[in-house]
Design a protein around this motif. Sequence first.
Motif, PDB file in Angstrom:
ATOM      1  N   UNK A 149     -57.052  45.358 -45.766  1.00 47.91           N
ATOM      2  CA  UNK A 149     -55.890  45.412 -45.150  1.00 47.91           C
ATOM      3  C   UNK A 149     -55.834  43.929 -45.166  1.00 47.91           C
ATOM      4  N   UNK A 150     -54.321  44.321 -45.947  1.00 42.10           N
ATOM      5  CA  UNK A 150     -53.876  43.130 -46.166  1.00 42.10           C
ATOM      6  C   UNK A 150     -52.914  42.105 -45.496  1.00 42.10           C
ATOM      7  N   UNK A 151     -52.513  40.920 -44.772  1.00 36.97           N
ATOM      8  CA  UNK A 151     -51.037  40.387 -44.747  1.00 36.97           C
ATOM      9  C   UNK A 151     -51.020  38.252 -45.286  1.00 36.97           C
ATOM     10  N   UNK A 152     -50.008  38.714 -44.970  1.00 37.20           N
ATOM     11  CA  UNK A 152     -49.069  37.590 -45.580  1.00 37.20           C
ATOM     12  C   UNK A 152     -49.578  36.633 -44.705  1.00 37.20           C
ATOM     13  N   UNK A 153     -49.199  34.897 -45.015  1.00 36.65           N
ATOM     14  CA  UNK A 153     -49.925  34.511 -43.895  1.00 36.65           C
ATOM     15  C   UNK A 153     -48.977  33.144 -43.796  1.00 36.65           C
ATOM     16  N   UNK A 154     -47.676  33.194 -45.330  1.00 36.54           N
ATOM     17  CA  UNK A 154     -47.218  32.228 -45.329  1.00 36.54           C
ATOM     18  C   UNK A 154     -46.928  31.803 -46.904  1.00 36.54           C
ATOM     19  N   UNK A 155     -46.130  30.805 -46.528  1.00 33.69           N
ATOM     20  CA  UNK A 155     -45.857  29.763 -48.289  1.00 33.69           C
ATOM     21  C   UNK A 155     -46.515  29.091 -48.027  1.00 33.69           C
ATOM     22  N   UNK A 156     -47.433  27.915 -49.269  1.00 30.15           N
ATOM     23  CA  UNK A 156     -47.792  26.774 -48.740  1.00 30.15           C
ATOM     24  C   UNK A 156     -47.703  25.935 -50.503  1.00 30.15           C
ATOM     25  N   UNK A 157     -48.311  25.144 -50.456  1.00 35.30           N
ATOM     26  CA  UNK A 157     -48.379  23.681 -51.728  1.00 35.30           C
ATOM     27  C   UNK A 157     -49.442  23.877 -52.394  1.00 35.30           C
ATOM     28  N   UNK A 158     -49.542  24.904 -53.606  1.00 39.11           N
ATOM     29  CA  UNK A 158     -50.791  24.683 -54.290  1.00 39.11           C
ATOM     30  C   UNK A 158     -50.670  23.168 -55.945  1.00 39.11           C
ATOM     31  N   UNK A 159     -50.934  21.929 -55.212  1.00 44.40           N
ATOM     32  CA  UNK A 159     -50.728  21.418 -56.087  1.00 44.40           C
ATOM     33  C   UNK A 159     -49.118  20.773 -56.611  1.00 44.40           C
ATOM     34  N   UNK A 160     -48.722  21.252 -57.270  1.00 40.59           N
ATOM     35  CA  UNK A 160     -47.257  21.244 -57.837  1.00 40.59           C
ATOM     36  C   UNK A 160     -46.473  22.210 -57.759  1.00 40.59           C
ATOM     37  N   UNK A 161     -47.472  23.329 -56.982  1.00 36.08           N
ATOM     38  CA  UNK A 161     -46.607  25.286 -57.129  1.00 36.08           C
ATOM     39  C   UNK A 161     -46.625  25.125 -55.772  1.00 36.08           C
ATOM     40  N   UNK A 162     -45.436  26.231 -55.530  1.00 35.01           N
ATOM     41  CA  UNK A 162     -45.046  26.547 -54.103  1.00 35.01           C
ATOM     42  C   UNK A 162     -45.653  27.940 -54.490  1.00 35.01           C
ATOM     43  N   UNK A 163     -46.783  28.404 -53.577  1.00 37.44           N
ATOM     44  CA  UNK A 163     -47.909  30.109 -53.664  1.00 37.44           C
ATOM     45  C   UNK A 163     -47.968  30.230 -51.645  1.00 37.44           C
ATOM     46  N   UNK A 164     -47.368  31.484 -52.478  1.00 43.50           N
ATOM     47  CA  UNK A 164     -47.897  31.948 -50.844  1.00 43.50           C
ATOM     48  C   UNK A 164     -48.941  32.791 -50.392  1.00 43.50           C
ATOM     49  N   UNK A 165     -49.680  32.358 -49.723  1.00 44.03           N
ATOM     50  CA  UNK A 165     -51.203  32.764 -49.023  1.00 44.03           C
ATOM     51  C   UNK A 165     -51.171  33.810 -47.992  1.00 44.03           C
ATOM     52  N   UNK A 166     -51.883  35.641 -48.709  1.00 44.69           N
ATOM     53  CA  UNK A 166     -52.511  36.039 -48.040  1.00 44.69           C
ATOM     54  C   UNK A 166     -54.024  36.319 -47.447  1.00 44.69           C
ATOM     55  N   UNK A 167     -54.053  37.487 -46.597  1.00 41.47           N
ATOM     56  CA  UNK A 167     -55.688  36.864 -46.351  1.00 41.47           C
ATOM     57  C   UNK A 167     -55.479  39.152 -45.875  1.00 41.47           C
ATOM     58  N   UNK A 168     -56.539  39.582 -46.206  1.00 38.96           N
ATOM     59  CA  UNK A 168     -57.605  40.372 -46.192  1.00 38.96           C
ATOM     60  C   UNK A 168     -58.700  40.728 -46.076  1.00 38.96           C
ATOM     61  N   UNK A 169     -59.207  41.963 -45.603  1.00 39.09           N
ATOM     62  CA  UNK A 169     -60.229  42.448 -45.323  1.00 39.09           C
ATOM     63  C   UNK A 169     -60.797  43.918 -45.807  1.00 39.09           C
ATOM     64  N   UNK A 170     -62.289  43.788 -46.531  1.00 41.00           N
ATOM     65  CA  UNK A 170     -62.197  45.182 -46.342  1.00 41.00           C
ATOM     66  C   UNK A 170     -63.484  46.070 -46.231  1.00 41.00           C
ATOM     67  N   UNK A 171     -64.075  46.632 -45.351  1.00 36.33           N
ATOM     68  CA  UNK A 171     -65.254  47.147 -45.573  1.00 36.33           C
ATOM     69  C   UNK A 171     -66.512  47.607 -46.949  1.00 36.33           C
TER      70      UNK A 171
END
Length: 284
Positions: A175-197
């Motif tokens: 089950x994956x959800x989007x957490x939002x945009x973040x900055x990774x060093x000089x790059x802009x990324x999107x953070x996702x969270x997930x969990x699986x049995x």
Amino acid sequence: MPSDRIVALGVVATLVVFGAAVATLDVRADPAPQARPGSVAPATTASRPARQVLLSAAQHLDDAGSARLHADREGPAGRGGADGTVSWGAADTADLRLTDPRGAGRLLMVDSVCYLSRDPAADPAAGGAWARADRAEVESLEPGGAGAGGYAGGWLTALVSNPGGRLRLVALAGRVTEDGPVTEGAAVATHYRGSAPVEALFGADQNLDPERLAVVLAHYRAQGVEALDYDVWIGEGDRLLRLRESASGRAGTETTTVEVSDPGVAFEVRAPGPAGAPGGVRAG
């Protein structure tokens, strides 16, 4: 017949009325321009389902065929790390330098055969020799690791694998959800969270036959781990930047983080020398 002057005045009056009508139009209400037939409008990461983004990132890694990896592991057994390059697909190779509680080491993979050597100061008994094992039994290269038919799915297995493989399993079984945009060093990324049995995650792995799947699930049950949690950072062009896996069991939580860079990097790896030679190979 009307004179030329009368005709000209009529034309001017018509233009004035038409211009006034145009001026009263609300151009903001006009529909957006339509894409050409057959064209696809560009989609941002945030405009697509999280599952689709993760599957696309996994496919990009499949296509790249190689990457540089930096991995960190922290848990009840201590801390460890690895840096190097891994390739998959047409050529399964790896060249990684290890640091962990046992000391420095080096892990190579050539044609799906793995070789592990420890610094003599860390493993005097081995004397710097290379232990050898097939990729499916790579965990047997460490003390207490599984032998033939045993568990293969731990730290060393992750290091010599395409990180896109686990990313794909998370997308398919979790089950994956989007957490939002973040900055990774000089790059802009999107953070996702997930969990699986655990059962669903590894059950989706088509590379595990029923016997191997049963062994992997038994390992996690023995540790009291029922589910795996994930944090994923995806950059521009659906590029995987970082994948973090957390496994919480009876002994505590083990967290493994893999940072990915330079997809498609070219490198060469040669198998160590024959047994009996300095730095030669011994059975794992």
